[in-house]
Design an enzyme around this catalytic site. Structure first.
Site, PDB file in Angstrom:
ATOM      1  N   HIS A 128       0.823  -1.221   0.000  1.00 29.97           N
ATOM      2  CA  HIS A 128       0.000   0.000   0.000  1.00 29.97           C
ATOM      3  C   HIS A 128       0.852   1.264   0.000  1.00 29.97           C
ATOM      4  O   HIS A 128       0.365   2.352   0.307  1.00 29.97           O
ATOM      5  CB  HIS A 128      -0.966  -0.002   1.199  1.00 29.97           C
ATOM      6  CG  HIS A 128      -2.023  -1.068   1.074  1.00 29.97           C
ATOM      7  ND1 HIS A 128      -2.628  -1.666   2.149  1.00 29.97           N
ATOM      8  CD2 HIS A 128      -2.570  -1.655  -0.025  1.00 29.97           C
ATOM      9  CE1 HIS A 128      -3.509  -2.571   1.720  1.00 29.97           C
ATOM     10  NE2 HIS A 128      -3.489  -2.588   0.409  1.00 29.97           N
ATOM     11  N   CYS A 160       8.654  12.302 -16.677  1.00 27.92           N
ATOM     12  CA  CYS A 160       7.584  12.184 -17.673  1.00 27.92           C
ATOM     13  C   CYS A 160       6.540  13.306 -17.561  1.00 27.92           C
ATOM     14  O   CYS A 160       5.618  13.356 -18.358  1.00 27.92           O
ATOM     15  CB  CYS A 160       6.903  10.815 -17.560  1.00 27.92           C
ATOM     16  SG  CYS A 160       5.795  10.686 -16.163  1.00 27.92           S
ATOM     17  N   THR A 198      -3.043  -9.216  10.324  1.00 26.81           N
ATOM     18  CA  THR A 198      -3.870  -8.728   9.213  1.00 26.81           C
ATOM     19  C   THR A 198      -5.273  -9.313   9.323  1.00 26.81           C
ATOM     20  O   THR A 198      -5.440 -10.501   9.609  1.00 26.81           O
ATOM     21  CB  THR A 198      -3.257  -9.051   7.829  1.00 26.81           C
ATOM     22  OG1 THR A 198      -4.210  -8.720   6.821  1.00 26.81           O
ATOM     23  CG2 THR A 198      -2.839 -10.505   7.692  1.00 26.81           C
ATOM     24  N   ASN A 223      -2.607 -13.726  15.124  1.00 25.57           N
ATOM     25  CA  ASN A 223      -3.561 -12.637  15.304  1.00 25.57           C
ATOM     26  C   ASN A 223      -4.133 -12.662  16.712  1.00 25.57           C
ATOM     27  O   ASN A 223      -4.109 -13.700  17.361  1.00 25.57           O
ATOM     28  CB  ASN A 223      -4.698 -12.791  14.277  1.00 25.57           C
ATOM     29  CG  ASN A 223      -4.979 -11.483  13.573  1.00 25.57           C
ATOM     30  OD1 ASN A 223      -4.857 -10.420  14.164  1.00 25.57           O
ATOM     31  ND2 ASN A 223      -5.350 -11.558  12.307  1.00 25.57           N
ATOM     32  N   ALA A 241       1.743  -9.149  17.464  1.00 28.75           N
ATOM     33  CA  ALA A 241       2.843  -9.261  16.490  1.00 28.75           C
ATOM     34  C   ALA A 241       4.209  -9.215  17.178  1.00 28.75           C
ATOM     35  O   ALA A 241       5.084 -10.037  16.885  1.00 28.75           O
ATOM     36  CB  ALA A 241       2.725  -8.132  15.461  1.00 28.75           C
TER      37      ALA A 241
HETATM   38 ZN   LIG Z   1       6.754  10.060 -14.198  1.00 28.27          ZN
END
Ligand SMILES: [Zn+2]
Length: 258
Positions: A128, A160, A198, A223, A241
């Site tokens: 993420h 770019c 998770t 968990n 954890a």
């Molecule tokens: Zn770029």
């Protein structure tokens, strides 16, 4: 608990390519609140509309201005304050040493705090994104920041000319193709996945676990409560954890001396 850790250590020894996947539970112990659950910032402030990526695309300049001027949701303010204070915990350091010893080959994390890298882990895929980076939406070029909060809107991409945003994946934003590809590559090689903290509800990251299972990998779930993942897990350990990784490192180290 002790017995289960011994069993897990045996599975790690026997594995050819063990991969660790971490979620919010790993960061909670560094003081970063999760979105969901009783202590979650969505529970505290209300669940936002999950369309932040379309908001960003509509007007990137306003999006950055809102962040600089703190005209953003309270839960985002709390999240970024916690990020600026967060440091890796003992579990992050144990995991980094377990990786260095080659017991596990890579870490796929859903967390955006970059703490695995701070702790010294090397082969880390931040599915993420990393809140201390910027990313070009066109060419995926990434720029390291020294902090979590830029004080001005970034310039267009120097390579770019594309729009630059936080590397962090917003709601409604696709996972960058390069990241999806490298995650899938790790999953395809793995014969053992240790999924830690998770809730396995956020797609497509959680889907990787089902792919791994269908390809014959063993799944260990660590968990504090059972989740959707428990049904396909070969082992379930009820643990936070930090203590899991500290105990696993101890167990692996003690066995390797014999
Ligand atoms: Zn770029």
């Amino acid at each position: 608990m002790k017995n289960k850790i011994k069993q897990i250590a045996q599975l790690v020894y026997k594995s050819k390519y063990a991969v660790v996947m971490t979620g919010a539970g790993m960061s909670v112990e560094s003081g970063i609140p999760p979105f969901r659950g009783t202590t979650g910032i969505w529970t505290k402030y209300g669940k936002p509309k999950l369309d932040s990526f379309s908001d960003f695309k509509k007007n990137p300049t306003k999006w950055w201005d809102d962040r600089r001027n703190l005209t953003i949701d309270k839960h985002i303010i709390e999240l970024r304050e916690s990020l600026t204070k967060a440091k890796p915990h003992d579990g992050h350091y144990s995991l980094a040493r377990i990786e260095k010893a080659r017991y596990i080959k890579s870490i796929i994390t859903q967390n955006i705090d970059g703490l695995d890298l701070v702790a010294g882990s090397k082969n880390v895929i931040e599915i993420h994104g990393n809140r201390k980076r910027l990313r070009c939406l066109e060419c995926n070029n990434r720029i390291d920041l020294e902090e979590y909060i830029p004080i001005y809107a970034p310039d267009p991409c120097e390579f770019c000319g594309g729009t630059v945003k936080f590397d962090t994946v917003l709601f409604g934003e696709p996972i960058p193709k390069d990241i999806m590809k490298s995650s899938r590559h790790e999953i395809d090689k793995s014969d053992l996945i240790i999924a830690v903290g998770t809730s396995a509800t956020v797609r497509p990251a959680s889907g990787l676990l089902w792919i791994a299972k269908s390809q014959g990998a063993k799944i260990i779930e660590v968990n504090i409560e059972k989740t959707k993942l428990t049904a396909i897990s070969d082992y379930y350990i009820k643990s936070k954890a930090k203590s899991f990784f500290v105990n696993l490192e101890d167990e692996l180290a003690s066995n390797s001396n014999h």
